[in-house]
Enzyme design. Structure first.
Site, PDB file in Angstrom:
ATOM      1  CD1 TRP A  24      26.006  41.600 138.960  1.00  0.00           C
ATOM      2  CD2 TRP A  24      23.983  42.326 138.354  1.00  0.00           C
ATOM      3  NE1 TRP A  24      25.088  41.079 139.855  1.00  0.00           N
ATOM      4  CE2 TRP A  24      23.845  41.512 139.494  1.00  0.00           C
ATOM      5  CE3 TRP A  24      22.852  42.916 137.805  1.00  0.00           C
ATOM      6  CZ2 TRP A  24      22.600  41.252 140.087  1.00  0.00           C
ATOM      7  CZ3 TRP A  24      21.620  42.662 138.399  1.00  0.00           C
ATOM      8  CH2 TRP A  24      21.498  41.847 139.517  1.00  0.00           C
ATOM      9  CE1 TYR A  59      27.345  44.847 140.624  1.00  0.00           C
ATOM     10  CE2 TYR A  59      28.295  45.673 138.596  1.00  0.00           C
ATOM     11  CZ  TYR A  59      27.359  45.774 139.605  1.00  0.00           C
ATOM     12  OH  TYR A  59      26.438  46.797 139.581  1.00  0.00           O
ATOM     13  CE  LYS A 103      24.247  43.153 150.787  1.00  0.00           C
ATOM     14  NZ  LYS A 103      23.031  42.974 149.939  1.00  0.00           N
ATOM     15  NE  ARG A 135      21.982  48.265 147.252  1.00  0.00           N
ATOM     16  CZ  ARG A 135      20.720  48.140 146.846  1.00  0.00           C
ATOM     17  NH1 ARG A 135      19.779  48.902 147.377  1.00  0.00           N
ATOM     18  NH2 ARG A 135      20.402  47.271 145.911  1.00  0.00           N
ATOM     19  CB  SER A 164      24.752  53.333 143.545  1.00  0.00           C
ATOM     20  OG  SER A 164      23.893  52.362 142.989  1.00  0.00           O
ATOM     21  CG  LEU A 218      15.448  45.762 129.664  1.00  0.00           C
ATOM     22  CD1 LEU A 218      16.077  44.797 128.683  1.00  0.00           C
ATOM     23  CD2 LEU A 218      14.329  46.563 128.991  1.00  0.00           C
ATOM     24  N   GLY A 270      22.199  45.298 130.828  1.00  0.00           N
ATOM     25  CA  GLY A 270      22.816  44.143 131.464  1.00  0.00           C
ATOM     26  C   GLY A 270      23.091  42.955 130.578  1.00  0.00           C
TER      27      GLY A 270
END
Length: 306
Positions: A24, A59, A103, A135, A164, A218, A270
């Site tokens: 990403w 991405y 979007k 999504r 996802s 994280l 990431g």
């Protein structure tokens, strides 16, 4: 004790490395990496055992896949030694997609098929090891979407399919229309984002036997930079456990906390820095005991368990 280094996703042998490289942020630095730099990063990740690479068409404002593909062409390894993952269906308003006025989501057969073909071209490969719907789409026609996904698998362009950010019921709807099992659901979870423990997501994964992938393991970096009381409590709890298990990095313990869950979580890392990736890979050699795991949960929730 230690964790396995591979995670089998499907009965026909599709598997991922136990920790996945998330692409990403590949283009987020001050200077855009060139193909040689990306190739070296791929090699460093593979050397650490991170053979699986997580992408999405969107991405880097739709530019990461092509940049990664250019680096992949410079990498000296073999395609069959790695696993390439991508996602589709988010439609961003972007100069790189001028037809998108706002979007939205698109799980139509035409878009899924075109997106996969574009991803294959960008990455310079003939197939994706795993394709995820990025999504949930409120306009998803489950029959149409499933038919497109099944056709991509039959054509050999995709080896396995997952989702996802789907709820269990959204997962079940799509699964009910497919001739094969969905391989995974990539969801958000971390020591700062624990809702998956109680919203049914991990229960669903254990019931059906799939291994969930975990994004933002994280907390998007807020675990280390956040100034709220919760973040401070969690850092203190992680530091205490780190001292007990001999870990030199809080990130190592935060990843080990995820790996301890019996749903067989697969964190997506990431960082673009090999030294940070190496610290997190050390989590594979750590198994927290129950009280260590619950101490971190208690710090995150701000109270003992009921």
């Amino acid at each position: 004790m230690s964790h396995d280094n591979r995670m089998v996703l499907t009965t026909d042998g599709v598997s991922l490395s136990r920790l996945v490289f998330g692409a990403w942020r590949l283009l987020d630095g001050d200077a855009r990496p060139d193909a040689d730099q990306v190739g070296r990063l791929i090699g460093a990740a593979v050397d650490l055992g991170l053979t699986s690479f997580d992408h999405a068409d969107i991405y880097g404002n739709y530019e990461v896949e092509a940049a990664f593909g250019a680096g992949l062409a410079r990498w000296t390894g073999k395609r069959e030694e790695i696993e390439l993952i991508s996602k589709c269906d988010i439609m961003l308003a972007s100069a790189n997609r001028p037809r998108n006025r706002l979007k939205h989501y698109d799980t139509s057969a035409a878009h899924i098929t075109a997106s996969v073909d574009r991803s294959l071209g960008n990455l310079g490969t003939d197939y994706l090891d795993l394709l995820l719907l990025h999504r949930p789409d409120p306009l998803m026609d489950a029959d149409e979407t499933a038919s497109a996904l099944a056709a991509l698998v039959k054509a050999g362009k995709v080896r396995a399919v997952g989702v996802s950010n789907f709820t269990p019921s959204q997962f079940d709807l799509l699964a009910s229309r497919l001739p094969f099992a969905l391989a995974t659901n990539q969801i958000e979870m971390s020591v700062l984002k624990t809702s998956a423990l109680t919203d049914g997501s991990l229960d669903h994964a254990q019931r059906l036997g799939y291994a969930p992938m975990i994004w933002s393991p994280l907390g998007g970096g807020s675990l280390f930079t956040g100034k709220e009381a919760r973040e401070a409590r969690v850092r203190a709890a992680l530091a205490e456990v780190a001292a007990e298990v001999g870990a030199g990095d809080l990130a190592t313990v935060a990843i080990a906390w995820l790996l301890r869950h019996p749903a067989r979580l697969v964190p997506v890392l990431g960082s673009m820095k090999p030294e940070r990736l190496a610290a997190m890979v050390k989590a594979l050699g750590i198994v927290l005991d129950r009280q260590q795991w619950f101490a971190i949960l208690e710090a995150s929730e701000g109270r003992p368990v009921a």
